[in-house]
Design a protein around this motif. Structure first.
Motif, PDB file in Angstrom:
ATOM      1  N   ASP B 542       0.830  -1.201   0.000  1.00  0.00           N
ATOM      2  CA  ASP B 542       0.000   0.000   0.000  1.00  0.00           C
ATOM      3  C   ASP B 542       0.867   1.255   0.000  1.00  0.00           C
ATOM      4  O   ASP B 542       1.449   1.608   1.019  1.00  0.00           O
ATOM      5  N   GLN B 544       0.209   4.271   0.164  1.00  0.00           N
ATOM      6  CA  GLN B 544      -0.210   5.328   1.100  1.00  0.00           C
ATOM      7  C   GLN B 544       0.238   5.028   2.529  1.00  0.00           C
ATOM      8  O   GLN B 544       0.018   5.818   3.424  1.00  0.00           O
ATOM      9  N   SER B 545       0.827   3.876   2.741  1.00  0.00           N
ATOM     10  CA  SER B 545       1.344   3.555   4.068  1.00  0.00           C
ATOM     11  C   SER B 545       2.860   3.582   4.067  1.00  0.00           C
ATOM     12  O   SER B 545       3.502   2.960   4.899  1.00  0.00           O
ATOM     13  N   ARG B 546       3.416   4.301   3.128  1.00  0.00           N
ATOM     14  CA  ARG B 546       4.873   4.350   3.034  1.00  0.00           C
ATOM     15  C   ARG B 546       5.362   5.784   3.203  1.00  0.00           C
ATOM     16  O   ARG B 546       4.674   6.720   2.855  1.00  0.00           O
ATOM     17  N   PHE B 547       6.581   5.883   3.722  1.00  0.00           N
ATOM     18  CA  PHE B 547       7.190   7.191   3.806  1.00  0.00           C
ATOM     19  C   PHE B 547       7.372   7.732   2.400  1.00  0.00           C
ATOM     20  O   PHE B 547       7.459   6.973   1.436  1.00  0.00           O
ATOM     21  N   ARG B 551       7.249   5.959  -1.432  1.00  0.00           N
ATOM     22  CA  ARG B 551       6.074   6.161  -2.279  1.00  0.00           C
ATOM     23  C   ARG B 551       6.477   6.811  -3.592  1.00  0.00           C
ATOM     24  O   ARG B 551       5.953   6.506  -4.649  1.00  0.00           O
TER      25      ARG B 551
END
Ligand code: SRM
Ligand SMILES: Cc1cc2nc3c(=O)[nH]c(=O)nc-3n(C[C@H](O)[C@H](O)[C@H](O)COP(=O)(O)OP(=O)(O)OC[C@H]3O[C@@H](n4cnc5c(N)ncnc54)[C@H](O)[C@@H]3O)c2cc1C
Ligand code: SF4
Ligand code: FES
Lengths: 110, 814
Positions: B542, B544-547, B551
């Protein structure tokens, strides 16, 4: 108020953001997990980090540079950090993002 | 003489209206009632229990022949009204005209059918009336029938559950990411999906229908965008409704989305009134029955010449599927100054969320335990100020009025039979007895009662019980929780994701009782990593769950620009690659070109908008992302080795390149750096890397746990192997062990310090079978992740995300 159609809301990923370039600098449009849209200044008051690149969680965003956390609703920094970002009126109608641009125009005219 | 009242549509709304009218004044009107359906009023809401077999049609009839006779209603059932002649004040039915003094429109709405190719095939139906219901029930009579339902909203799910209860094999196809997205947030949607899957229903979210396939004029299958074919004998479309306005519009009444009515339910013609799903009031249209009942009362009063005003109130939703208790009410749309209160009880599958604004509840979602729904709904409607009960609000009315709870006191006050461990059915008295019988540690409790031994979410409660029972003798351990969103440690989280087979973020939030909606910047990247490491084929990474760096696949700089580092396998490059890098640097005005400490070239200061284009150019020259930004494989440094060096013992460059090609793209708990030196002179600095290889005459010395950053550490020897192939397998196996076991953001040296080098040796050196299994699991994961993210992001559609969504500076200038 002066509502401007910015485009379809699905152009912003859920829990993500896009920027709008304006006369007063970049404005970040955030879309939360529950499909709400918020508009704030894209510039972190700490050292200018681009907030649209941060992680969106709940109704907050974490600055990508040094992890300050801001409420997307009030623009206030959370926790121990002090500072705030501008928030702008925005709404979604029929899948379109409508941003209130009156404040940018006021600046442009001044 | 009584006046003539004609009513079009014997539906939920008009039925209630007639009851109110006759109650107040049975003689005021002489009523004629038209209905297209060949029957009178029945409770449409109850079609779902009829479908599932919990009720019969006879039980849901609201008005029978006797009732109509008693109230002198002329019934024209099975007859459609085709025209309204306002000048002559007559209604034209299929079988003839009827004059009116007052006319009431209650035509309801028509189901929307997506005009997919094949939508007019036999066996493609909506879900609206008894005929549709009977069609679905007919399917249950035949064994082995299959049905597809398009639409994961209220109606679609009731249709699906009803058919499943009849033994039909049902698949729900939903275009959005979670079910009932208009009423539920993702967490409640997750629980609902789980319950439906437990009932044997297949649920496909994010699924786009493309075409309905038929055979001999009858539906055969649904074809999805991605090429999946879902065979079916019946296809139910439940994707929305449209107010039935045609009749009103043709008669020249003011209409928008629905037929316009004022607060008294009067249309633009003073003698024509309307109610139900066919109307539009103050811009609102309707789809649930509660406000329609209010309209019915107001309309009846208006007909009787009484003062009455319709006010549209918040509505609440319940799903009528046995075993799926959900409730939602109020507003989830955007607004200022909102707060969430979230409560989860994983053992019971309960989720509750309240949305507050200015100290008032404006929305509520509940799943699993909806007993307090009515109480919250009442407060939403009344706008009750909840400041005084905020802390205990989510626990419902039973908890109000008391002082704030001290957790220890609360545990002490629990009755003996209170269940502490839901997984193993252990009550408070069992645990207290065990403690009195000599248990002094959590391990003792687990061994004697099984409490906290399965999912572990009751560990906190068990510890509090030990605290209250043992007094000062027991100090509650304070392991570091991941962050404020949970009491769990990273280690516990990893264990639970595996043991409970949690394969989505929503599953983690719910089953492990997260205290926030979707985590925060600390826990969400960790959860995302654990899920993809443990379930490489089931869980999709995902972004959107990454720094930001991971991303954007580039390192963000202090001025918001990015750096771009292409891979140079094992530090080897070519004149062509160097030329392409130089061209890219010129073309995109790269201010700084630097040789990194990792044997490759860094283009610093690239603008976000230019990233996809510069990647595209570098891709064209055969280069891929160097992952200089990732918690994953960074570089494999090499020295020149036997190819050129007079001391080289093995082909260190060649092994470095092979390792880099094997490992690139993999995500790891923290960054992973390797090096291969051709001899003990160690020019590639292999002994300060996460994994280092020193080539010697007799083979390869593999050592691990080095560092040269904030701490400087020398690697320790893991093993020595004779062949390159063995070296590759040991390194892949060790990397996989690290991926499966370590805490997010622990470099290898920190992790090895916790688990011990000896244990690592047992896993990947001594136990050959385990080594092979680990290496195989690594390969499975790499089958997904050994790809170039730059090539992916440089495609036109993803590339858009790198640009502003709009540029108002240009517009203002025009
Ligand atoms: C580009 C590079 C410096 C250079 O110009 O040579 C570099 C640049 C950064 N390093 Fe590094 N490191 C670079 C090689 C190293 C090395 C040397 C090496 O790899 O041989 C080390 C020491 C070895 C090690 O990792 O143990 C190194 C130890 C660190 C650390 C400390 C890690 C630690 O666990 O102690 C950090 C901080 C972190 O990761 O949390 C860090 C973090 C960073 C970050 C990503 C800081 C950040 O988060 O923004 C820097 C990005 C700068 C930028 O704007 O692009 N960098 N960094 C090198 C890129 C190598 C490559 O080709 O990928
Ligand atoms: C399966 C199912 C389950 C539902 N569950 C719920 C629920 O749990 N909770 C809830 O709040 N709501 C539920 N609803 C929605 C609810 O049933 C509707 O909101 C409600 O029935 C609308 O009432 P109405 O009187 O406006 O229209 P209807 O009840 O649809 O009645 C309209 C009638 O008018 C007739 N008609 C239309 N045109 C003509 C014409 N030209 N001439 C003569 N007759 C005509 C139609 O045949 C129909 O019988 C459900 C709906 C369905 C289909
Ligand atoms: S040493 Fe510090 S300043 Fe230099 S690149 Fe590494 S992190 Fe940045
Ligand atoms: S610039 Fe945003 S936290 Fe430092």
């Amino acid at each position: 108020m002066s509502w401007l159609d910015i485009g379809p809301v699905d152009q912003i990923p859920l829990r993500g953001a896009r920027v709008v370039k304006t006369r007063v600098g970049c404005v970040a449009l955030f879309r939360t997990a529950v499909d709400e849209v918020f508009a704030t200044s894209d510039r972190c008051p700490h050292k200018g980090g681009p907030l649209s690149e941060g992680i969106v969680h709940g109704r907050a965003v974490t600055c990508p540079l040094h992890n300050w956390v801001f409420s997307l609703e009030t623009g206030q920094a959370q926790g121990a950090d002090e500072g705030s970002i501008d928030t702008y009126a925005v709404r979604v109608e029929g899948g379109k993002i409508l941003l209130d641009t009156s404040r940018f125009e006021a600046v442009a005219a001044a | 003489m009584s006046k003539k009242l004609v009513v079009i549509g014997a539906g939920m709304a008009s039925g209630r209206m007639l009851e109110t009218l006759f109650d107040a004044d049975p003689a005021a009107y002489d009523v004629t009632l038209f209905n297209t359906e060949p029957r009178g009023n029945y409770n449409r809401l109850m079609l779902s229990p009829v479908l599932s077999g919990e009720k019969t049609y006879a039980e849901i009839v609201t008005h029978d022949d006797d009732w109509y006779a008693q109230h002198n209603v002329t019934c024209r059932f099975g007859e459609r009204v085709v025209h309204i002649d306002r000048d002559r004040k007559v209604v034209v039915g299929e079988n003839g005209e009827v004059p009116y003094d007052k006319l009431v429109l209650g035509m309801g709405s028509t189901p929307f059918m997506i005009p997919l190719p094949g939508h007019d095939l036999d066996g493609v139906i909506p879900y609206r009336d008894l005929e549709d219901t009977e069609r679905m029930m007919g399917l249950g009579a035949k064994t082995g029938s299959k049905a597809v339902v398009i639409g994961g909203g209220l109606l679609g799910l009731e249709a699906a559950a009803g058919m499943a209860a009849q033994g039909v094999d049902v698949t729900v196809v939903h275009i959005m990411g979670h079910l009932m997205e208009r009423q539920l947030d993702p967490a409640a949607g997750y629980l609902l999906r789980k319950a439906l899957v437990d009932k044997g229903i297949t649920v496909m979210c994010n699924a786009n229908s493309k075409e309905i396939l038929g055979q001999d004029g009858k539906v055969r299958a649904l074809l999805l965008d991605d090429g999946t074919e879902l065979p079916c004998d019946l296809l139910v479309m439940a994707v929305g409704i449209r107010p039935a306005t045609a009749l009103g519009e043709a008669a020249g009444l003011a209409t928008g989305r629905g037929i316009h009515v004022d607060d008294q339910m009067v249309t633009s013609d003073a003698d024509i009134l309307a109610l139900g799903e066919c109307v539009e009031h103050n811009g609102a249209v309707f789809g649930l029955v509660a406000p329609l009942y209010d309209q019915a009362k107001v309309l009846a009063q208006t007909l009787l010449g009484q003062e009455a005003t319709f006010v549209n109130k918040e509505v609440s939703t319940k799903l009528k599927v046995t075993g799926c208790d959900l409730f939602s009410a109020g507003d989830f749309a955007e607004g200022d100054d909102r707060e969430d209160i979230v409560f989860r009880d994983p053992a019971r599958g309960v989720y509750k969320r309240l949305i507050l604004k200015d100290n008032r509840i404006i929305g509520a979602v509940m799943y699993g335990d909806t007993a307090d729904g009515a109480w919250f709904y009442g407060m939403i409607k009344d706008g009750t100020d909840v400041s005084d009960m905020r802390d205990t609000l989510i626990f419902g009315p039973a908890y109000q009025g008391g002082a704030a709870l001290d957790p220890m006191a609360a545990v002490a006050a629990l009755p003996d039979e209170a269940e502490i461990c839901g997984c193993n059915g252990v009550s408070k008295i069992d645990i207290v007895t065990a403690i009195q019988g000599g248990a002094t540690t959590l391990g003792d409790i687990r061994a004697t009662t099984k409490a906290s031994a399965s999912c572990g979410t009751c560990t906190g409660l068990v510890e509090q019980l030990m605290g209250t029972t043992l007094g000062d003798d027991f100090v509650i351990p304070t392991d570091q929780a991941i962050c404020g969103c949970t009491d769990l440690t990273h280690e516990a989280l990893r264990r639970l994701i595996k043991s409970q087979e949690l394969k989505s973020q929503e599953a983690v939030w719910q089953e492990l009782g997260w205290q926030t909606l979707n985590g925060c910047h600390t826990c969400r990247p960790a959860v995302n990593y654990y899920l993809l490491a443990d379930w490489p084929l089931e869980y999709a990474d995902d972004p959107q769950s990454r720094f930001v760096n991971e991303r954007r696949h580039a390192n963000i700089q202090k001025d918001g620009t990015y750096s771009v580092v292409p891979r140079m396998w094992g530090g080897i490059t070519t004149p062509d690659e160097l030329r392409a890098i130089a061209d890219a640097a010129d073309k995109y005005n790269v201010p700084t070109v630097k040789v990194t400490g990792g044997q490759r070239i860094d283009l610093l200061g690239v603008k976000r908008e230019d990233l996809p284009a510069i990647w595209f150019d570098l891709n064209q020259a055969g280069m891929v992302s160097g992952h200089a930004y990732s918690k994953g494989l960074r570089t494999v440094k090499t020295c020149v080795g036997t190819d050129h060096c007079r001391f080289g013992t093995q082909d260190s460059t060649g092994l470095g390149i092979k390792l880099e090609k094997e490992l690139w793209g993999s995500w790891t708990p923290h960054k992973l750096k390797l090096a291969v030196s051709g001899c003990p002179r160690n020019c590639a600095e292999a002994t300060c890397k996460d994994i280092g290889v020193i080539c010697v005459d007799s083979g390869y010395e593999i050592s691990v746990g080095g560092a040269a950053g904030m701490e400087v550490k020398e690697t320790e020897l893991l093993c020595k192997v004779a062949t390159e192939a063995e070296a590759m397998e040991v390194i892949c196996a060790f990397t996989q062990l690290y991926r499966e076991q370590a805490k997010y953001l622990d470099r290898i040296y920190k992790w090895v310090a916790k688990v011990g080098l000896e244990w690592c040796k047992e896993q990947v050196v001594d136990d050959l079978e385990n080594r092979r299994a680990l290496a195989d699991r690594f390969e499975v994961s790499q089958s997904v992740y050994r790809t170039d993210p730059w090539a992916e992001q440089a495609r036109p559609e993803p590339a858009k995300q790198f640009t502003p969504i709009a540029d108002l500076t240009l517009e203002a200038a025009e």
